[in-house]
Design an enzyme around this catalytic site. Structure first.
Site, PDB file in Angstrom:
ATOM      1  N   PRO A   1       0.846  -1.200   0.000  1.00  0.00           N
ATOM      2  CA  PRO A   1       0.000   0.000   0.000  1.00  0.00           C
ATOM      3  C   PRO A   1       0.876   1.242   0.000  1.00  0.00           C
ATOM      4  CG  PRO A   1       0.047  -1.015   2.181  1.00  0.00           C
ATOM      5  CD  PRO A   1       0.817  -1.918   1.276  1.00  0.00           C
TER       6      PRO A   1
ATOM      7  N   CYS B   1       3.426   3.272   8.907  1.00  0.00           N
ATOM      8  CA  CYS B   1       3.704   4.514   8.175  1.00  0.00           C
ATOM      9  C   CYS B   1       4.531   5.460   9.045  1.00  0.00           C
ATOM     10  CB  CYS B   1       2.405   5.189   7.761  1.00  0.00           C
ATOM     11  SG  CYS B   1       2.668   6.773   6.915  1.00  0.00           S
TER      12      CYS B   1
ATOM     13  N   LYS C   1       0.518  -4.520   8.826  1.00  0.00           N
ATOM     14  CA  LYS C   1       1.801  -4.109   8.251  1.00  0.00           C
ATOM     15  C   LYS C   1       2.481  -3.199   9.259  1.00  0.00           C
ATOM     16  CE  LYS C   1       4.089  -2.285   4.140  1.00  0.00           C
ATOM     17  NZ  LYS C   1       4.952  -1.243   4.723  1.00  0.00           N
TER      18      LYS C   1
ATOM     19  N   GLY D   1      10.773  -4.093   2.140  1.00  0.00           N
ATOM     20  CA  GLY D   1      11.919  -3.201   2.232  1.00  0.00           C
ATOM     21  C   GLY D   1      13.093  -3.684   1.401  1.00  0.00           C
ATOM     22  N   ASP D   2      13.443  -2.923   0.373  1.00  0.00           N
ATOM     23  CA  ASP D   2      14.623  -3.192  -0.467  1.00  0.00           C
ATOM     24  C   ASP D   2      14.516  -4.459  -1.311  1.00  0.00           C
ATOM     25  OD1 ASP D   2      15.537  -0.944   0.768  1.00  0.00           O
ATOM     26  OD2 ASP D   2      17.193  -1.892   1.850  1.00  0.00           O
TER      27      ASP D   2
ATOM     28  N   ARG E   1       8.469   0.407  -3.487  1.00  0.00           N
ATOM     29  CA  ARG E   1       9.090   1.405  -4.373  1.00  0.00           C
ATOM     30  C   ARG E   1       9.639   0.815  -5.668  1.00  0.00           C
ATOM     31  NH1 ARG E   1      13.133   4.248  -0.326  1.00  0.00           N
ATOM     32  NH2 ARG E   1      13.099   2.161   0.599  1.00  0.00           N
TER      33      ARG E   1
END
Length: 333
Positions: A18, A102, A141, A205-206, A229
């Site tokens: 999200p 977040c 999350k 993450g990554d 991302r």
């Protein structure tokens, strides 16, 4: 096979994270077409939902072709969160996800998102109340902790599972790190390796190359990867990871024509869903990656991200197709 409640999400599923102003229906549709196993909405404010805020309500739009799809909400007030669950249920999502991760100040300052990592008891009690309030699977999350000195994610994950959480996605950074430094997957692996854990543990993450996804699966033993991302302007990432899983080889990059076609579709779907102004504005962030690596491309990218009229953006796509249509992207070795 990983299961979220009774939902079979496959062997090492790839989940679209999200992301605010990114994980909207047009982009979710593109990622689903390219192999995403589960997609999540942008995060939605519980306070916005119960106040009928238009910006929050429009984020509830989900479509059959997206399933399984999760709606993510955030907040720190029990009454607001429970009332928002009732609103969300009416749209019939497959999953309701709680955002406890977040890191942005405007969310954290209200005690929501990663802000709740300062109050683990509240985090657990909110989750338990929401589980009891709905038959829709509740997932979470979150992050490793508030800061390096307060990482208790193994204990936290176990407590969330014990009150009925059906899966947990963990970003390998603390709130203090924001998005800086490298994500640390070792604490996530410790959660997975806890003999008391039986719900899926997804890493986040990554995950920015197929090799990293393999590492998360094989070295760290996690149940799936949540991708954020790396997918922006690159919905093909999901199919590239799956191809690498199956063959051990890199898939040839999408052709120039495919990139232009997707850019056109993305913009048109965004306009159809949210109107011309927002549709044009919120697709801009994708163009850099859609056309990444093309020499002397800056003037054309500048047109795409500065034009306010959809016709001008479509005209820029046409110009790019005419001038760069035969451009060959280099394959990753």
């Amino acid at each position: 096979m990983a299961k979220i409640g009774n939902i079979d999400v496959g062997n090492f599923p790839l989940l679209l994270a999200p992301m605010e102003d990114v994980s909207d229906p047009p982009f979710r549709a593109l990622c689903k077409e390219q192999g995403a196993d589960v997609v999540y909405t942008e995060f939605i404010s519980s306070e916005g939902l119960i106040r009928d805020a238009a910006k929050s309500l429009i984020k509830l739009d989900i479509y059959e072709k997206e399933r399984p799809v999760g709606i993510q909400i955030f907040g720190a007030n029990l009454d607001s969160m429970l009332r928002s669950v009732e609103i969300v249920e009416k749209t019939k999502p497959d999953i309701i996800d709680i955002n406890f991760g977040c890191p942005v100040k405007k969310v954290v300052s209200k005690g929501a998102g990663a802000g709740i990592l300062k109050d683990i008891d509240l985090m657990v009690s909110l989750t338990e109340a929401m589980v009891k309030h709905t038959d829709v699977p509740i997932t979470v999350k979150t992050r490793l902790g508030w800061d390096h000195d307060s990482i208790k994610i193994v204990e936290v994950a176990e407590r969330l599972q014990d009150v009925g959480c059906k899966a947990i996605s963990i970003h390998g950074r603390t709130r203090a790190q924001m998005y800086k430094g490298d994500a640390d997957w070792n604490p996530i692996a410790k959660v997975k390796n806890n003999p008391r854990m039986h719900i899926p543990v997804f890493g986040n993450g990554d995950v920015n190359t197929p090799e990293r996804a393999v590492e998360m699966r094989d070295k760290y033993g996690l149940d799936g990867a949540m991708i954020g991302r790396a997918s922006i302007g690159n919905p093909w990432f999901f199919r590239e990871v799956k191809h690498f899983f199956e063959t051990g080889e890199h898939l040839a990059p999408p052709s120039m024509q495919e990139r232009i076609d997707i850019a056109r579709r993305h913009l048109q779907m965004a306009i159809d869903w949210k109107g011309e102004k927002l549709g044009v504005f919120e697709t801009r962030r994708h163009y850099t990656n859609y056309f990444k690596g093309i020499p002397d491309f800056k003037p054309y990218r500048t047109k795409m991200v500065t034009c306010d009229n959809p016709a001008d953006v479509f005209a820029a796509f046409d110009e790019v197709e005419q001038l760069f249509g035969d451009y060959q992207f280099e394959s990753v070795v």
